[in-house]
Design an enzyme around this catalytic site. Structure first.
Site, mmCIF file in Angstrom:
data_model
loop_
_atom_site.group_PDB
_atom_site.id
_atom_site.type_symbol
_atom_site.label_atom_id
_atom_site.label_comp_id
_atom_site.label_asym_id
_atom_site.label_seq_id
_atom_site.Cartn_x
_atom_site.Cartn_y
_atom_site.Cartn_z
ATOM 1 N N LYS A 1 -3.343 -29.597 -36.252
ATOM 2 C CA LYS A 1 -3.548 -31.123 -36.725
ATOM 3 C C LYS A 1 -3.449 -30.942 -38.228
ATOM 4 O O LYS A 1 -4.173 -30.385 -38.713
ATOM 5 C CB LYS A 1 -4.386 -31.875 -36.210
ATOM 6 C CG LYS A 1 -4.568 -33.336 -36.791
ATOM 7 C CD LYS A 1 -5.371 -34.233 -35.737
ATOM 8 C CE LYS A 1 -6.827 -34.141 -36.160
ATOM 9 N NZ LYS A 1 -7.150 -34.664 -37.483
ATOM 10 N N ASP B 1 -11.842 -30.798 -38.653
ATOM 11 C CA ASP B 1 -12.759 -30.383 -39.450
ATOM 12 C C ASP B 1 -13.671 -30.979 -39.826
ATOM 13 O O ASP B 1 -14.681 -30.849 -40.851
ATOM 14 C CB ASP B 1 -11.827 -30.401 -40.603
ATOM 15 C CG ASP B 1 -11.029 -31.390 -41.130
ATOM 16 O OD1 ASP B 1 -11.245 -32.624 -40.596
ATOM 17 O OD2 ASP B 1 -10.332 -31.609 -42.250
ATOM 18 N N GLU C 1 -6.095 -43.332 -37.516
ATOM 19 C CA GLU C 1 -7.546 -43.379 -37.813
ATOM 20 C C GLU C 1 -7.980 -44.797 -38.645
ATOM 21 O O GLU C 1 -7.293 -44.890 -39.624
ATOM 22 C CB GLU C 1 -8.380 -42.176 -38.629
ATOM 23 C CG GLU C 1 -9.748 -42.661 -38.601
ATOM 24 C CD GLU C 1 -10.301 -41.065 -39.121
ATOM 25 O OE1 GLU C 1 -9.908 -39.956 -38.994
ATOM 26 O OE2 GLU C 1 -11.572 -41.059 -39.269
HETATM 27 O O1 KIV Z 1 -11.931 -33.998 -37.788
HETATM 28 C C1 KIV Z 1 -11.892 -34.710 -36.864
HETATM 29 O O2 KIV Z 1 -13.002 -34.708 -36.132
HETATM 30 C C2 KIV Z 1 -10.887 -35.535 -36.815
HETATM 31 C C3 KIV Z 1 -11.079 -36.859 -35.764
HETATM 32 C C4 KIV Z 1 -11.938 -37.941 -36.574
HETATM 33 C C5 KIV Z 1 -9.624 -37.427 -35.336
HETATM 34 O O3 KIV Z 1 -10.010 -35.679 -37.253
#
Ligand code: KIV
Length: 275
Positions: free
Chosen positions: A111, A42, A178
Site C-alpha cells: 500500500k 507504517d 482515510e
Molecule cells: O498505517 C496504517 O495503519 C494505515 C491505516 C491507518 C489505514 O495506513
C-alpha cells in the site's frame, strides 16, 4: 485464502474487514477471528516504535514486522505499507522497494499513499498488487498541517475523486480512504470498479480498516472521531500485571502447582558433596 479476487467478488455485495497487525501473535488472533485482511501499517512507527508520526519508519522496519505477520496469517490477505521516501523518489526506487517487501516478507500486496501514478503503474506492471491510500495521508502530515478530515470543500472533493479514478486506471485493486466525508466516500465507492477501504470514511466503503491498538484500547494519544473501542485490553492487562506483582511480592506466586518438585533422596544425593 483471501486474494485480490475476493475483493473483486465482494465489491458491492459483501462488506469486508481489515485490521492492522505488526507481530506474529496478533496476526494469528486476527486471522483466527476470520478478518479478511491484515495491514502491516507504517502506523507501527507510532504504536510499536513510539515515534511521533510515521516519517521515520524504514523499509527494513516494514520487512521485519511484515515477516512476523505473514507467519501468523493463514487465511487473511497481508498488505504491507511502503514507508515514507521508499517510492516518492522514483519509479525505480518504488519497484525496488516494493519488490524487496514482497520477496522478503511473503506478503500479498503493498500500500502506498498519494497519487503516485507512474510509480503505482510500475509496481503493478512488476506483478505486485497495490492498494492506494487517499484522503488523509499521514506521511504528508507536515504538508496538511495536522491530521484533519480531507475532501470537505467542493474543490478538495473533486480532486479526491479525480485521484481515485487515476489510481484505478493505474491498476490499484483497492483504495484506502482515510477521513473523508460520507457523501464523497459513497460517491467514490459507487463510481469505482475497485474496492474502497474506509477508515473514517463511513460504512459506505466496501471494506473497513482500523488500527488494532485503537480498537482494543491500547492507544495512549487522542482518539479520532472514527475510532470505536471494541474492547479494553489495556485495562485487562493492567489488572494482570498488578496482580502478578502483588502475588510475587507476597510469595503467593509461584505456588506448588507452578513449581517443579524433586524427591528427598535425589536432593540429598545432589547436595551431599557440598555440605
Ligand atoms: O498505517 C496504517 O495503519 C494505515 C491505516 C491507518 C489505514 O495506513
Amino acid at each position: 485464502m483471501v486474494t485480490v479476487n475476493t475483493f473483486k467478488e465482494n465489491k458491492g455485495k459483501k462488506k469486508m474487514t481489515m485490521l492492522t497487525a505488526y507481530d506474529y501473535i496478533t496476526a494469528k488472533n486476527i486471522d483466527d477471528a476470520g478478518i479478511d485482511s491484515i495491514l502491516v501499517g507504517d502506523s507501527l512507527g507510532m504504536v510499536m516504535l513510539g515515534y511521533p508520526n510515521t516519517l521515520a519508519v524504514t523499509v527494513d522496519d516494514m520487512i521485519h514486522h511484515g515477516k512476523a505477520v505473514v507467519r501468523g496469517a493463514k487465511n487473511a490477505m497481508v498488505v504491507v505499507d511502503m514507508p515514507f521516501m521508499s517510492y516518492q523518489t522514483s519509479k525505480e526506487d518504488a519497484i525496488k522497494n516494493a519488490g524487496r517487501i514482497v520477496k522478503e516478507t511473503g506478503c500479498h500486496a503493498v500500500k502506498l499513499e498519494g497519487a503516485y501514478i507512474e510509480e503505482i503503474k510500475a509496481i503493478v506492471n512488476a506483478g505486485i498488487p497495490v492498494v492506494g491510500h487517499l484522503g488523509l495521508t499521514p506521511q504528508s502530515v507536515n504538508n496538511m498541517g495536522g491530521y484533519k478530515v480531507q475532501g470537505k470543500s467542493a474543490d478538495a472533493a473533486k480532486k479526491l475523486i479525480e485521484d481515485c479514478l487515476k489510481l484505478e486506471e493505474a491498476g490499484c485493486f483497492a483504495i484506502t480512504l482515510e477521513c473523508v466525508p460520507r457523501r464523497i466516500a459513497a460517491y467514490i465507492t459507487k463510481k469505482l470498479h475497485i474496492s474502497t477501504i474506509g477508515i473514517g470514511a463511513s460504512n459506505e466503503c466496501d471494506c473497513q480498516v482500523l488500527v488494532w491498538q485503537d480498537m482494543t484500547g491500547y492507544s495512549d494519544g487522542p482518539k479520532a472521531k472514527f475510532v470505536k473501542q471494541f474492547a479494553n485490553l489495556y485495562e485487562e492487562e493492567q489488572k494482570a500485571f498488578k496482580q502478578y506483582k502483588k502475588e510475587v511480592e507476597s510469595m503467593e506466586y509461584p505456588s506448588t502447582e507452578h513449581t517443579y518438585i524433586m524427591s528427598d533422596e535425589d536432593y540429598r544425593e545432589a547436595i551431599k558433596d557440598f555440605e
